[in-house]
Design a protein around this motif. Structure first.
Motif, PDB file in Angstrom:
ATOM      1  N   THR A 192       0.821  -1.212   0.000  1.00  0.00           N
ATOM      2  CA  THR A 192       0.000   0.000   0.000  1.00  0.00           C
ATOM      3  C   THR A 192       0.854   1.261   0.000  1.00  0.00           C
ATOM      4  OG1 THR A 192      -0.185  -0.105   2.417  1.00  0.00           O
ATOM      5  CG2 THR A 192      -1.948  -1.132   1.135  1.00  0.00           C
ATOM      6  N   GLY A 193       2.103   1.130   0.438  1.00  0.00           N
ATOM      7  CA  GLY A 193       2.995   2.288   0.386  1.00  0.00           C
ATOM      8  C   GLY A 193       3.236   2.744  -1.043  1.00  0.00           C
ATOM      9  N   LEU A 194       3.345   1.790  -1.968  1.00  0.00           N
ATOM     10  CA  LEU A 194       3.527   2.132  -3.377  1.00  0.00           C
ATOM     11  C   LEU A 194       2.259   2.761  -3.946  1.00  0.00           C
ATOM     12  CD1 LEU A 194       5.478  -1.009  -4.684  1.00  0.00           C
ATOM     13  CD2 LEU A 194       6.398   1.249  -4.091  1.00  0.00           C
ATOM     14  N   VAL A 195       1.100   2.250  -3.523  1.00  0.00           N
ATOM     15  CA  VAL A 195      -0.165   2.844  -3.957  1.00  0.00           C
ATOM     16  C   VAL A 195      -0.257   4.281  -3.464  1.00  0.00           C
ATOM     17  CG1 VAL A 195      -2.682   2.679  -3.863  1.00  0.00           C
ATOM     18  CG2 VAL A 195      -1.302   0.590  -3.953  1.00  0.00           C
ATOM     19  N   ARG A 196       0.135   4.498  -2.203  1.00  0.00           N
ATOM     20  CA  ARG A 196       0.093   5.843  -1.622  1.00  0.00           C
ATOM     21  C   ARG A 196       1.011   6.798  -2.395  1.00  0.00           C
ATOM     22  NH1 ARG A 196      -1.751   7.495   3.198  1.00  0.00           N
ATOM     23  NH2 ARG A 196      -1.952   5.337   3.935  1.00  0.00           N
ATOM     24  N   GLU A 197       2.208   6.333  -2.733  1.00  0.00           N
ATOM     25  CA  GLU A 197       3.145   7.184  -3.473  1.00  0.00           C
ATOM     26  C   GLU A 197       2.598   7.523  -4.853  1.00  0.00           C
ATOM     27  OE1 GLU A 197       5.907   8.689  -2.389  1.00  0.00           O
ATOM     28  OE2 GLU A 197       5.254   7.909  -0.443  1.00  0.00           O
ATOM     29  N   ALA A 198       1.965   6.554  -5.515  1.00  0.00           N
ATOM     30  CA  ALA A 198       1.385   6.819  -6.824  1.00  0.00           C
ATOM     31  C   ALA A 198       0.260   7.839  -6.729  1.00  0.00           C
ATOM     32  CB  ALA A 198       0.869   5.506  -7.441  1.00  0.00           C
ATOM     33  N   ASP A 216      -6.730   0.292   1.806  1.00  0.00           N
ATOM     34  CA  ASP A 216      -6.923  -1.138   2.043  1.00  0.00           C
ATOM     35  C   ASP A 216      -7.026  -1.844   0.699  1.00  0.00           C
ATOM     36  OD1 ASP A 216      -7.644  -3.677   2.762  1.00  0.00           O
ATOM     37  OD2 ASP A 216      -9.366  -3.108   3.993  1.00  0.00           O
ATOM     38  N   CYS A 217      -6.019  -2.659   0.388  1.00  0.00           N
ATOM     39  CA  CYS A 217      -6.009  -3.412  -0.876  1.00  0.00           C
ATOM     40  C   CYS A 217      -6.265  -4.899  -0.658  1.00  0.00           C
ATOM     41  CB  CYS A 217      -4.669  -3.219  -1.582  1.00  0.00           C
ATOM     42  SG  CYS A 217      -4.274  -1.514  -2.017  1.00  0.00           S
ATOM     43  N   SER A 218      -6.752  -5.265   0.510  1.00  0.00           N
ATOM     44  CA  SER A 218      -6.808  -6.679   0.874  1.00  0.00           C
ATOM     45  C   SER A 218      -8.164  -7.340   0.657  1.00  0.00           C
ATOM     46  CB  SER A 218      -6.414  -6.844   2.351  1.00  0.00           C
ATOM     47  OG  SER A 218      -7.371  -6.211   3.200  1.00  0.00           O
ATOM     48  N   ARG A 219      -9.215  -6.572   0.381  1.00  0.00           N
ATOM     49  CA  ARG A 219     -10.548  -7.167   0.458  1.00  0.00           C
ATOM     50  C   ARG A 219     -11.322  -7.218  -0.850  1.00  0.00           C
ATOM     51  NH1 ARG A 219     -14.192  -4.518   4.657  1.00  0.00           N
ATOM     52  NH2 ARG A 219     -13.355  -2.546   3.843  1.00  0.00           N
ATOM     53  N   PHE A 220     -10.910  -6.475  -1.859  1.00  0.00           N
ATOM     54  CA  PHE A 220     -11.778  -6.304  -3.022  1.00  0.00           C
ATOM     55  C   PHE A 220     -11.111  -6.699  -4.332  1.00  0.00           C
ATOM     56  CE2 PHE A 220     -12.902  -2.817   0.023  1.00  0.00           C
ATOM     57  CZ  PHE A 220     -13.990  -3.475   0.569  1.00  0.00           C
ATOM     58  N   GLY A 221     -10.481  -7.873  -4.357  1.00  0.00           N
ATOM     59  CA  GLY A 221      -9.874  -8.343  -5.587  1.00  0.00           C
ATOM     60  C   GLY A 221      -8.765  -7.415  -6.042  1.00  0.00           C
ATOM     61  N   GLY A 222      -8.905  -6.835  -7.223  1.00  0.00           N
ATOM     62  CA  GLY A 222      -7.879  -5.948  -7.750  1.00  0.00           C
ATOM     63  C   GLY A 222      -8.040  -4.503  -7.362  1.00  0.00           C
ATOM     64  N   LEU A 223      -9.025  -4.189  -6.517  1.00  0.00           N
ATOM     65  CA  LEU A 223      -9.275  -2.800  -6.127  1.00  0.00           C
ATOM     66  C   LEU A 223      -8.693  -2.493  -4.755  1.00  0.00           C
ATOM     67  CD1 LEU A 223     -13.004  -2.293  -7.183  1.00  0.00           C
ATOM     68  CD2 LEU A 223     -10.974  -1.422  -8.348  1.00  0.00           C
ATOM     69  N   ALA A 275       8.984   8.601  19.915  1.00  0.00           N
ATOM     70  CA  ALA A 275       9.578   7.764  18.867  1.00  0.00           C
ATOM     71  C   ALA A 275       8.488   7.081  18.049  1.00  0.00           C
ATOM     72  CB  ALA A 275      10.507   6.725  19.490  1.00  0.00           C
ATOM     73  N   ALA A 276       7.414   6.669  18.711  1.00  0.00           N
ATOM     74  CA  ALA A 276       6.310   6.012  18.015  1.00  0.00           C
ATOM     75  C   ALA A 276       5.625   6.967  17.044  1.00  0.00           C
ATOM     76  CB  ALA A 276       5.304   5.462  19.024  1.00  0.00           C
ATOM     77  N   ALA A 277       5.505   8.240  17.428  1.00  0.00           N
ATOM     78  CA  ALA A 277       4.891   9.230  16.539  1.00  0.00           C
ATOM     79  C   ALA A 277       5.695   9.371  15.253  1.00  0.00           C
ATOM     80  CB  ALA A 277       4.787  10.576  17.251  1.00  0.00           C
ATOM     81  N   HIS A 278       7.012   9.457  15.375  1.00  0.00           N
ATOM     82  CA  HIS A 278       7.856   9.571  14.181  1.00  0.00           C
ATOM     83  C   HIS A 278       7.813   8.288  13.360  1.00  0.00           C
ATOM     84  CE1 HIS A 278       9.261  13.480  15.344  1.00  0.00           C
ATOM     85  NE2 HIS A 278       9.728  13.037  16.502  1.00  0.00           N
ATOM     86  N   ALA A 279       7.725   7.141  14.020  1.00  0.00           N
ATOM     87  CA  ALA A 279       7.606   5.870  13.305  1.00  0.00           C
ATOM     88  C   ALA A 279       6.291   5.805  12.532  1.00  0.00           C
ATOM     89  CB  ALA A 279       7.700   4.705  14.292  1.00  0.00           C
ATOM     90  N   ALA A 280       5.220   6.320  13.140  1.00  0.00           N
ATOM     91  CA  ALA A 280       3.914   6.327  12.469  1.00  0.00           C
ATOM     92  C   ALA A 280       3.967   7.163  11.200  1.00  0.00           C
ATOM     93  CB  ALA A 280       2.844   6.858  13.417  1.00  0.00           C
ATOM     94  N   TYR A 281       4.613   8.317  11.269  1.00  0.00           N
ATOM     95  CA  TYR A 281       4.737   9.163  10.084  1.00  0.00           C
ATOM     96  C   TYR A 281       5.594   8.507   9.001  1.00  0.00           C
ATOM     97  CZ  TYR A 281       2.453  13.264  12.123  1.00  0.00           C
ATOM     98  OH  TYR A 281       1.536  14.134  12.646  1.00  0.00           O
ATOM     99  N   ALA A 282       6.507   7.643   9.418  1.00  0.00           N
ATOM    100  CA  ALA A 282       7.365   6.950   8.458  1.00  0.00           C
ATOM    101  C   ALA A 282       6.751   5.643   7.980  1.00  0.00           C
ATOM    102  CB  ALA A 282       8.730   6.683   9.099  1.00  0.00           C
ATOM    103  N   ASP A 283       5.482   5.396   8.338  1.00  0.00           N
ATOM    104  CA  ASP A 283       4.781   4.163   7.962  1.00  0.00           C
ATOM    105  C   ASP A 283       5.486   2.917   8.483  1.00  0.00           C
ATOM    106  OD1 ASP A 283       2.651   5.385   6.621  1.00  0.00           O
ATOM    107  OD2 ASP A 283       3.808   5.554   4.780  1.00  0.00           O
ATOM    108  N   GLN A 284       6.118   3.038   9.654  1.00  0.00           N
ATOM    109  CA  GLN A 284       6.783   1.907  10.284  1.00  0.00           C
ATOM    110  C   GLN A 284       5.871   1.284  11.332  1.00  0.00           C
ATOM    111  OE1 GLN A 284      10.373   3.613  11.864  1.00  0.00           O
ATOM    112  NE2 GLN A 284      11.295   3.941   9.841  1.00  0.00           N
TER     113      GLN A 284
END
Length: 294
Positions: free
Chosen positions: A57-63, A77-84, A228-237
């Protein structure tokens, strides 16, 4: 009388030239019309989908950032609807393919469970707005979402509790209170500018993007090291599971935001209660802290 589908078609015809706040306001209105057309949804829907390869989903977000640079993208969320992939942007819900080339606004219907997945999801994300739409919806082309409370230019910070905040930055730095959402791209950019100016930040999460934002805010607040958790959240970690803690301060943050008409993030507040909304550079923030205009 103009149907919901006809109105949606009219709105979509204007999409290409309207990216930004006016664009997404129209999409939010259209999405709410579509959701209400399904009637009242009384139970959760768990859409069955064929097994597919895991999607980054990170690649989808960047696109999406490249194609919709002015739009604040929330949960994906790319997990529930086939190719969507389901994408949340404020109160708007839309779908894209896994390359984020094609975007779809409209109803997603689960034929196996005979359920309107989109209406259910909209209800989960923003039940108050859907209820208001049901009560006040008109059937003409000029129908608009209900007007929001005008955003305050100055607030009383004493109304905020001690809890519900993540503190980071040097203790002797210029102090700023920030209302944010860890799924907000502009909040992520702002955090870098705040760090660059050496601010002492009191970050107060609000769940602009719904349940997933709230879950992430609770994880950050209850982490062993919230800063540290806040910065990790922003980094999608990933954030390590923390202790159970009192998260009622998050409710207070959101009540404070609603009271003062803050429907988006980030919101920056200096010590005297003056408010600055949106992303700003370190230089602009320094001018704001000094008592001037950013």
């Amino acid at each position: 009388m103009i149907s919901a589908d006809t109105r949606l078609g009219h709105e979509l015809a204007r999409m290409r030239r309207m990216e930004g706040i006016p664009f997404w306001s129209l999409l939010a209105s259209a999405s709410l019309v579509v959701g209400m057309g399904a009637g009242v949804v009384a139970k959760s829907v768990h859409a069955a989908a064929p097994a597919i390869a895991s999607v980054d989903t990170g690649l989808v977000r960047e696109a999406l950032k490249l194609r919709l640079p002015k739009t604040r993208i929330g949960a994906i969320d790319c997990s529930r609807f086939g190719g969507l992939c389901e994408v949340v942007a404020g109160t708007t819900l839309f779908y894209v393919d896994r390359s984020a080339r094609f975007l779809m606004i409209g109803r997603l219907y689960d034929m196996e469970t005979r359920s309107d997945v989109t209406a259910t999801r909209l209800l989960e994300l923003n039940p108050d707005m859907l209820a208001a739409g049901a009560a006040g919806r008109r059937d003409d082309d000029d129908a608009q979402p209900a007007a929001a409370t005008p955003a305050a230019a100055k607030v009383d910070l004493a109304q905020l509790p001690a809890g519900g905040a993540v503190h980071w930055g040097p203790a002797n730095g210029p102090k700023l209170v920030v209302l944010s959402d860890f799924h907000c791209g502009y909040c992520r950019k702002l955090s870098a500018e705040l760090a660059r100016m050496g601010a002492r930040v009191e970050e107060r999460p609000i769940s602009i993007f719904g349940a997933e934002s709230r879950k992430l805010s609770e994880a950050v607040l209850c982490a062993a090291d919230p800063a540290a958790a806040a910065h990790a959240a922003y980094a999608d970690q990933a954030i390590a599971a923390g202790r159970k803690c009192d998260v009622s301060g998050l409710d207070a943050n959101e009540a404070f935001a609603r009271k003062h008409g803050f429907g988006g993030t980030p919101v920056i507040i200096r010590a005297d209660g003056a408010v600055l909304q949106g992303f700003h550079t370190a230089e602009q923030l320094k001018a704001f802290v000094a008592g001037g205009r950013a």
